[in-house]
Design an enzyme around this catalytic site. Structure first.
Site, mmCIF file in Angstrom:
data_model
loop_
_atom_site.group_PDB
_atom_site.id
_atom_site.type_symbol
_atom_site.label_atom_id
_atom_site.label_comp_id
_atom_site.label_asym_id
_atom_site.label_seq_id
_atom_site.Cartn_x
_atom_site.Cartn_y
_atom_site.Cartn_z
ATOM 1 C CG HIS A 276 -0.471 -0.052 2.527
ATOM 2 N ND1 HIS A 276 -0.160 1.077 3.225
ATOM 3 C CD2 HIS A 276 -0.178 -1.090 3.339
ATOM 4 C CE1 HIS A 276 0.288 0.737 4.429
ATOM 5 N NE2 HIS A 276 0.296 -0.576 4.517
ATOM 6 C CG ASP B 44 -2.597 4.171 2.839
ATOM 7 O OD1 ASP B 44 -2.171 3.095 2.364
ATOM 8 O OD2 ASP B 44 -3.511 4.215 3.686
ATOM 9 C CG ASP C 223 2.673 -0.126 7.762
ATOM 10 O OD1 ASP C 223 2.276 -0.579 6.684
ATOM 11 O OD2 ASP C 223 1.899 0.116 8.719
ATOM 12 C CD GLU D 254 -3.230 -1.488 5.475
ATOM 13 O OE1 GLU D 254 -3.395 -2.514 6.144
ATOM 14 O OE2 GLU D 254 -2.736 -0.459 5.965
ATOM 15 C CD GLU D 255 -1.540 2.149 7.653
ATOM 16 O OE1 GLU D 255 -2.267 1.740 8.568
ATOM 17 O OE2 GLU D 255 -0.389 1.741 7.448
ATOM 18 C CG ASP E 84 -0.948 -7.204 1.566
ATOM 19 O OD1 ASP E 84 -0.081 -6.330 1.335
ATOM 20 O OD2 ASP E 84 -2.103 -6.923 1.962
ATOM 21 C CG HIS F 295 0.908 2.064 12.551
ATOM 22 N ND1 HIS F 295 -0.429 1.734 12.635
ATOM 23 C CD2 HIS F 295 1.285 1.756 11.309
ATOM 24 C CE1 HIS F 295 -0.825 1.231 11.474
ATOM 25 N NE2 HIS F 295 0.203 1.236 10.648
HETATM 26 ZN ZN LIG Z 1 0.657 -1.603 6.331
#
Ligand SMILES: [Zn+2]
Length: 489
Positions: free
Chosen positions: A121, A123, A156, A190-191, A217, A461
């Protein structure tokens, strides 16, 4: 005295047989690790690292509030992909979904072979403004310091995006021609649930009647010193992911003045319910992904652990109690219960009329949103409490096989690139975009070739997200080898 001898003898005999049985199982608990010949290390040039750094500089943030969505950044990311990877951009078919998500197709020469799907992803999660002083380097600077690349998205999941595209660009330069077709699914949201990106692309692929040999994934990685009893690094391949549901518990009762409280107030009723839920956790169980984990890692452990894991049907409660000790282990063996919101009251001398709380459950394969909700209602069993389901829900995924072409190819590829690493199936406790491709393949695997350890696990994150340059290079090597292994003979 004499009469007792016989039973004691037979008891001893039974014990000997039992111990022999345990030992027999332990000794026949053989390694299932593939010992592949390592492949020559692919040279990754400085330009690729610069490309990755440039990808980090583009602030493709999925904000909390839609109004803060910065479309220019996503537009820039598309321009960046086009300019940086001209071969991939021109040779592969490319479709755009909801302006910013991309589906690429690299056509294989043999249409009788099922395609593979590579996902990542675009984002990233926001960087919290007040935490900025705690970042050691600019989160969107893409700085490379002492062989480490800093910034939001390094783990991520821009590593996935750039790892996949770099490897494809490289294969195109090498004039590689796949026999099996390859899809690349790059979602932009995705987030925040992936509804506009991966979900729409999954629906499109379903309409096109695409059935993939396997999907890969994010979700698993190479963990260092994090599996008790194992010294080596371990590649965790997520063969399933947990479900997600939040239940809102609301109580409305008469309020009043705090000088004359009724026996029970809204806050009391709600607190009792939460306490009940916390005191009665969901039962611990060894679900199929954890069975796989035991099968793949048990034989690699010291003898005592091996003995326990080899006899898992006898020692299942011992095994689950070991897992239960840590928060991360506990999440692997049960549906977890976490109260995340608790609201009531406005003033110190007024008894509030209403109270509400949200409890988040992460559902283990084998249970469903319906069974979790039913159990909560039964446990609470109080008519004064109404229970409603939150907006975002997700059932636990199917469990993908480990005897499939996809898993075996992944296993082999990991062993070729990382000869010292052990491989195991695993249960992913978070949700990934891959769930939107559930109808496209029975074999969905979640794995990134990046290393996670106690030092960096909290950084994605969170604060100071960063990635060793060696991990970036290995990611390209991994996808490069995976594509070769799975799409050509
Ligand atoms: Zn992710």
């Amino acid at each position: 005295m004499k009469r007792l001898k016989k039973p004691i003898l037979s008891l001893t005999a039974l014990l000997v047989i039992f111990i022999a049985y345990l030992l027999f199982n332990a000794f026949s608990f053989k390694s299932v690790q593939i010992k592949a010949d390592p492949v020559a290390k692919l040279e990754i040039d400085a330009m690729s690292i610069e490309n990755f750094s440039n990808a980090i500089k583009i602030k493709t943030v999925s904000p909390e509030n839609e109004i803060d969505f910065d479309s220019i950044q996503f537009h820039d990311f598309n321009t960046f992909l086009k300019r940086t990877y001209p071969l991939a951009d021109s040779i592969l078919e490319k479709k755009t979904f909801n302006s910013f998500s991309f589906l690429y197709k690299w056509n294989g020469s043999d249409t009788s072979l099922k395609p593979i799907v590579l996902m990542a992803h675009l984002d990233v999660v926001p960087v919290i403004e007040e935490n900025l002083p705690d970042w050691k380097h600019n989160p969107f600077g893409g700085e490379i310091i002492n062989d480490t690349i800093w910034g939001r998205g390094t783990i991520d999941d821009k590593i996935g995006v750039i790892g996949i595209i770099e490897s494809i660009e490289l294969l195109l330069k090498q004039h590689f021609k796949p026999q099996r077709s390859i899809y690349v699914v790059l979602g932009h949201d995705e987030e925040i649930g992936g509804l506009r990106g991966a979900k729409t692309m999954g629906e499109f692929l379903k309409e096109e009647k695409v059935k993939a040999e396997f999907v890969i994934d994010e979700g698993g990685s190479i963990v260092q010193q994090m599996v008790p009893g194992i010294d080596k690094d371990v590649a965790l391949i997520g063969i399933a992911e947990k479900g997600f549901v939040s239940l809102k518990l609301s109580v409305k009762l008469e309020g009043g003045h705090s000088s004359m409280p009724e026996k029970e107030t809204a806050i009391d009723v709600l607190s009792d319910a939460i306490v009940k839920l916390k005191k009665t956790p969901f039962p611990a169980t060894i679900s199929p992904p954890i069975e796989g984990f035991i099968k793949y890692l048990g034989p690699e452990m010291p003898f005592v652990n091996k003995l326990v894991f080899a006899n898992k049907s006898i020692f299942s409660s011992v095994i689950t109690s070991i897992y239960e000790k840590s928060a991360s282990g506990n999440a692997l063996v049960r549906t977890t219960t976490s109260p995340t919101v608790f609201n009531s009251g406005v003033k110190d001398n007024i008894i509030p009329q209403s109270a509400n709380a949200t409890v988040n459950f992460r559902i283990i394969p084998g249970e469903t949103i319906a069974t979790v909700t039913a159990r909560v209602k039964q446990l609470v069993s109080d008519d004064r409490i109404s229970i409603s389901t939150g907006e975002f829900t997700s059932e636990p995924s199917k469990v993908s096989r480990t005897d499939s072409f996809g898993f075996e190819t992944l296993h082999k590829t990991i062993s070729e690139i990382f000869p010292e690493v052990l491989v195991t199936p695993y249960l992913v406790v978070g949700a990934t975009d891959s769930r939107h491709l559930n109808d496209i393949s029975d074999n969905i695997y979640r794995f990134s070739a990046t290393t996670l350890n106690k030092g960096n696990i909290k950084s994605f994150h969170g604060l100071n997200e960063r990635l060793p340059v060696s991990d970036f290079k290995n990611s390209i090597r991994f996808y490069h080898q995976l594509i070769k292994n799975s799409t050509s003979k």
